[in-house]
Write an enzyme that holds these catalytic residues in place. Structure first.
Site, mmCIF file in Angstrom:
data_model
loop_
_atom_site.group_PDB
_atom_site.id
_atom_site.type_symbol
_atom_site.label_atom_id
_atom_site.label_comp_id
_atom_site.label_asym_id
_atom_site.label_seq_id
_atom_site.Cartn_x
_atom_site.Cartn_y
_atom_site.Cartn_z
ATOM 1 N N HIS A 160 0.666 2.571 -54.639
ATOM 2 C CA HIS A 160 0.887 2.507 -54.092
ATOM 3 C C HIS A 160 2.855 1.675 -53.313
ATOM 4 C CE1 HIS A 160 1.818 -0.871 -50.239
ATOM 5 N NE2 HIS A 160 0.791 -1.725 -50.740
ATOM 6 N N GLU A 378 -8.236 10.580 -35.897
ATOM 7 C CA GLU A 378 -9.259 12.130 -35.680
ATOM 8 C C GLU A 378 -9.501 12.874 -36.321
ATOM 9 O OE1 GLU A 378 -12.228 13.813 -31.336
ATOM 10 O OE2 GLU A 378 -10.381 11.912 -31.793
#
Length: 430
Positions: A160, A378
């Site tokens: 992170h 996508e």
């Protein structure tokens, strides 16, 4: 995970040599030296699993040229051995391909973290990892898994300290674009010097969002996981959200509020009561706030680092139980408005002096993935059905997107069964 089979696992490197450089890590970054795991699901693609894997590998090789820092390793800073920074040394990222007999229909509600999700990061953990130095570990691991029905699960495990949720979404959008044979959507800029502490530090605010550490030599926070049987998902429909906002504004004392402010206030009130905190206790709710545009000058477009500062609201449990909704919503609004440029600078300076960690006592964090837009990505193998954490960590409450056709949002949290029933009742209370 007995049904999980490894197809291949190797290290992906940038497709061409990258510039030797080191990336400064801000105090915001250094409070997040911990690995995050998430998984995205996809319907069976029109292309073969082999082709999907090859497209992914090629995209990653291209991606780690502009994202050379993600293919690097943590090292001690040359200026201060107690600080970490990223060495863009091209050491690479671990990639795995796997197959499982588990079918998508067997997983139930995909938004709810569950034990079955662990298989999707099953090959992303190193042997004897507990004994490894954080500096020896890759900053990113990814695994593409073909399910028994042909559907795909794409999981990531990343440190992170490299990116926050906003930057991760841009990274994923770039990766998805490259798998389709297209170009980067947005160029990353990993320069974090904008968030460097002042010299000398100037602390101008009290910072209740942090506490001083007990072990100053620890770079990392403890990576605990909540019990899966206590993880629950609660759906708030658009009409339910409208009702919550209407209650908050019905007496005219609050001009208006956003969905986040109204829902966050209701969650804060409901959770504090459901867990049976004593009335005299002070309950604190944290919520990461994107400060890219709040600092002066603002962070550049494509900022690839951590710019999420913990906003917070605090009140006694007695106050949360007795006050009208508009008072609690106002406290959430104040927690958001507090974070101007000077507050952010003071926060970074406080961390420089105290080397602190997020405050944990009588608190929880509300993390919003609801409008990150990750479900819009996508890839060459299809559009994301949904993205969710692999496991829920204690003290975290997630806001996740609702069903695409219905809207609204989901609340994902961990509470024992008796407490979740009370939480649910209070959430729906008019």
């Amino acid at each position: 995970m007995e049904n999980l089979k490894l197809v291949e696992k190797f290290v992906v490197y940038p497709e061409k040599p990258t510039k030797c450089r080191r990336i400064f890590l801000s105090n915001i970054d250094l409070g997040l030296v911990i690995y995050q795991e998430s998984v995205s699901f996809f319907d069976p693609p029109r292309i073969s699993f082999l082709e999907a894997c090859q497209k992914l590998y090629r995209a990653l090789e291209r991606l780690f040229v502009p994202y050379d820092f993600f293919a690097g390793r943590l090292v001690s800073s040359l200026e201060d051995s107690q600080r970490l920074e990223i060495d863009c040394n091209g050491a690479g990222v671990v990639v795995a391909a796997a197959r499982t007999e588990t079918r998508l229909s067997q997983l139930g509600e995909l938004m709810v973290p569950k034990p079955e999700f662990k298989q999707f990061v099953g090959f992303l953990h190193e042997e004897n990892e507990e004994q490894m130095n954080i500096k020896d570990m890759p900053l990113l691991f990814v695994q593409l898994t073909q399910l028994g029905c042909g559907a795909l699960a794409f999981a990531s495990r990343y440190n992170h300290c490299v990116l926050d949720g906003v930057a991760v979404h841009e990274f994923v959008a770039n990766m998805a674009s490259l798998t389709r044979g297209e170009e980067l959507v947005i160029a990353p800029n990993p320069d974090r010097t904008l968030f460097k502490a002042r010299n000398p530090p100037i602390i101008t605010h009290p910072h209740h969002e942090y506490s001083k550490p007990t072990n100053k030599n620890s770079f990392c926070t403890i990576n605990l996981v909540s019990p899966y049987d206590q993880t629950h998902l609660i759906y708030l429909s658009p009409s339910c959200i409208a009702d919550i906002k209407k209650v908050a504004t019905r007496d005219g004392k609050l001009r208006g509020c956003t969905t986040f402010q109204a829902v966050a206030a209701r969650i804060w009130k409901a959770r504090s009561a459901a867990v049976e905190m004593g009335d005299e206790k002070v309950s604190t709710m944290f919520f990461p706030v994107d400060c890219r545009k709040r600092v002066v000058p603002p962070a550049p477009v494509g900022f690839a680092g951590n710019a999420l500062i913990p906003g917070f609201s605090r009140a006694s449990v007695k106050e949360l139980k007795e006050e009208e909704d508009h008072v609690i919503v106002q406290k959430v609004k104040e927690g958001l408005e507090r974070l101007d440029d000077e507050y952010v600078r003071s926060s970074i300076d406080w961390l420089e002096v105290n080397k602190g960690l997020p405050w944990r006592e009588d608190s929880f964090s509300l993390v919003s993935w609801w409008r990150l837009g990750v479900e819009e990505d996508e890839y060459i193998w299809g559009k994301t059905i949904c993205t969710t954490p692999v496991a829920l960590k204690p003290g975290l409450v997630y806001l996740l997107p609702g069903p695409k056709e219905e809207g609204g949002l989901h609340i994902c949290l961990e509470l024992p069964d008796d407490q979740i029933q009370e939480f649910r009742r209070l959430m729906m209370e008019g």
